[in-house]
Design an enzyme around this catalytic site. Sequence first.
Site, PDB file in Angstrom:
ATOM      1  N   ARG A 144       0.815  -1.219   0.000  1.00 35.32           N
ATOM      2  CA  ARG A 144       0.000   0.000   0.000  1.00 35.32           C
ATOM      3  C   ARG A 144       0.847   1.266   0.000  1.00 35.32           C
ATOM      4  O   ARG A 144       0.609   2.190  -0.763  1.00 35.32           O
ATOM      5  CB  ARG A 144      -0.972   0.001   1.177  1.00 35.32           C
ATOM      6  CG  ARG A 144      -2.115  -0.994   0.989  1.00 35.32           C
ATOM      7  CD  ARG A 144      -2.868  -1.208   2.268  1.00 35.32           C
ATOM      8  NE  ARG A 144      -1.974  -1.511   3.363  1.00 35.32           N
ATOM      9  CZ  ARG A 144      -1.744  -0.713   4.370  1.00 35.32           C
ATOM     10  NH1 ARG A 144      -2.354   0.436   4.464  1.00 35.32           N
ATOM     11  NH2 ARG A 144      -0.905  -1.063   5.320  1.00 35.32           N
ATOM     12  N   THR A 145       1.849   1.298   0.856  1.00 41.13           N
ATOM     13  CA  THR A 145       2.673   2.514   0.937  1.00 41.13           C
ATOM     14  C   THR A 145       3.433   2.727  -0.370  1.00 41.13           C
ATOM     15  O   THR A 145       3.524   3.849  -0.876  1.00 41.13           O
ATOM     16  CB  THR A 145       3.663   2.421   2.119  1.00 41.13           C
ATOM     17  OG1 THR A 145       2.914   2.173   3.305  1.00 41.13           O
ATOM     18  CG2 THR A 145       4.440   3.708   2.290  1.00 41.13           C
TER      19      THR A 145
ATOM     20  N   LYS B 224      23.433  -8.665  -1.799  1.00 35.65           N
ATOM     21  CA  LYS B 224      24.864  -8.950  -2.001  1.00 35.65           C
ATOM     22  C   LYS B 224      25.697  -8.344  -0.885  1.00 35.65           C
ATOM     23  O   LYS B 224      26.917  -8.369  -0.937  1.00 35.65           O
ATOM     24  CB  LYS B 224      25.325  -8.367  -3.348  1.00 35.65           C
ATOM     25  CG  LYS B 224      24.629  -8.974  -4.543  1.00 35.65           C
ATOM     26  CD  LYS B 224      25.084  -8.257  -5.807  1.00 35.65           C
ATOM     27  CE  LYS B 224      24.188  -8.609  -6.986  1.00 35.65           C
ATOM     28  NZ  LYS B 224      24.324  -7.659  -8.071  1.00 35.65           N
TER      29      LYS B 224
ATOM     30  N   ARG C 136      11.669   2.222   2.437  1.00 33.37           N
ATOM     31  CA  ARG C 136      11.158   1.403   3.546  1.00 33.37           C
ATOM     32  C   ARG C 136      12.210   0.376   3.872  1.00 33.37           C
ATOM     33  O   ARG C 136      12.812  -0.223   2.962  1.00 33.37           O
ATOM     34  CB  ARG C 136       9.851   0.728   3.164  1.00 33.37           C
ATOM     35  CG  ARG C 136       9.580  -0.460   4.032  1.00 33.37           C
ATOM     36  CD  ARG C 136       8.231  -0.682   4.582  1.00 33.37           C
ATOM     37  NE  ARG C 136       7.380   0.421   4.847  1.00 33.37           N
ATOM     38  CZ  ARG C 136       6.138   0.254   5.262  1.00 33.37           C
ATOM     39  NH1 ARG C 136       5.659  -0.959   5.424  1.00 33.37           N
ATOM     40  NH2 ARG C 136       5.375   1.282   5.494  1.00 33.37           N
TER      41      ARG C 136
ATOM     42  N   HIS D 206       7.056   6.441  10.681  1.00 28.49           N
ATOM     43  CA  HIS D 206       6.336   6.337   9.413  1.00 28.49           C
ATOM     44  C   HIS D 206       5.684   7.706   9.188  1.00 28.49           C
ATOM     45  O   HIS D 206       4.467   7.843   9.259  1.00 28.49           O
ATOM     46  CB  HIS D 206       5.296   5.217   9.507  1.00 28.49           C
ATOM     47  CG  HIS D 206       4.717   4.798   8.191  1.00 28.49           C
ATOM     48  ND1 HIS D 206       5.079   5.363   6.982  1.00 28.49           N
ATOM     49  CD2 HIS D 206       3.798   3.862   7.896  1.00 28.49           C
ATOM     50  CE1 HIS D 206       4.401   4.784   6.021  1.00 28.49           C
ATOM     51  NE2 HIS D 206       3.611   3.871   6.542  1.00 28.49           N
TER      52      HIS D 206
END
Lengths: 138, 304
Positions: free
Chosen positions: B51-52, B80, B101, B129
């Site tokens: 959603r974000t 990596k 995120r 957030h």
Amino acid sequence: MLVNPIKDGIVLDHIKAGNAMEIYHALGLDELDCQVAIIKNCDSAKMGKKDILKINEHIDINLDVLGYLDPGITVNFIKDSKIYDRKHLELPMEIKDVIKCKNPRCITSTEQELSHIFKLSNREKGVYRCIYCEASAK
Amino acid sequence: MRSLIDIKDLSLEEIDELIETANDIIENPEKYSQKCKGKKLATLFFEPSTRTRLSFEAAMYELGGNVLGFSEANSSSASKGESVADTSRVVSCYADIIAMRHPKEGAPLVASQNASIPVINAGDGGHNHPTQTLADLLTIKREKGRLDNFCIGFCGDLKFGRTVHSLISALSGYKNIKIILISPNELVIPDYIKEEILIKNNIEFVETRSLEEAMPELDVLYMTRVQGERFFNEADYIRLRDSYILDLHKLENAKKDLAILHPLPRVNEISVAVDDDKRACYFKQVLNGKFIRMALIMKLLEVK
């Protein structure tokens, strides 16, 4: 018991009784070649008991580390047997690489090259928080 | 060059300015449809968040810009072993702004310290957030017409709910806010939020276990999910679970103009029957999230 006054060097006074050894190691005094006196449990009118560290040489002292460990310490700088400067410590606003963040979810737990930086968030309670995750330092 | 890592990075004036821009975007979307033409948003999602991510991507597309990025760590160089610092330096060469995120708390701050372009924190673990908080503030402003002089109830998991902590922090700057904290004993608000935000800013607050008792006083109700795994034993969870489920019965004593918010995803803490009630604002909140992200991208890119 008598410990001679020092002519040139630094005296850390008003150390909370019992804290001298922690400060001795935190400042790396064990690595010095000069004379260092560790005086424990002296009588103190102000504190009841206190510790004192006498360093018989001028060295760079990280006052932020010292202020974090024991903000009550007085630092006396001695030259020709006289105090030429005196600093009363307080909790520093920021400490860098003095303590490590223990929050396993913090980015510092996986990225080893990051400095561990804490900021003072509550002066009355002496609470420091990691700048990355805001976890408090225990 | 500005980044948004924590809602506290924005002054009240800047939040008001973002809300004003978002409202103007809602009224005049065509005016903004080419504002970011030629600009690229990099969505660096080291953990999935559909959603974000979609909200950020939709926001950039509606500004006429483009989007590049990845939606899980496995498809990035992190798999990596590349550091967040290096990833952000590299991406700075390709994009104009980053939305990140990351499961590790503080990762977007590290990115902002190393990137040469603005970084937006799109959620870092259980920590911050800020764009969700901006969506919450825009929704309250649009529903109530103000961000001061109201009573807000936070219900559910107040211990681990990062959106709750961030919104409380953001509201601490506004006048005459009363906060009612409704949660089971196991999930009360942490002491540091009380001491370092509520008490420090002289915000009136009350703690209670009962949603029904608090309901008549509320202008805004912010629901969160009470998760079973937070409890030490299942019996306690089952005993308390229903107390924190919002249904039409519990809304009987609520104000007619109550605004019900939820950061979503919802599981069962708001009955589906409430969705049709005009007081339910949680889907509008999702839409508002896109508009406030548009306003934020423009601000950080210094697009007028």
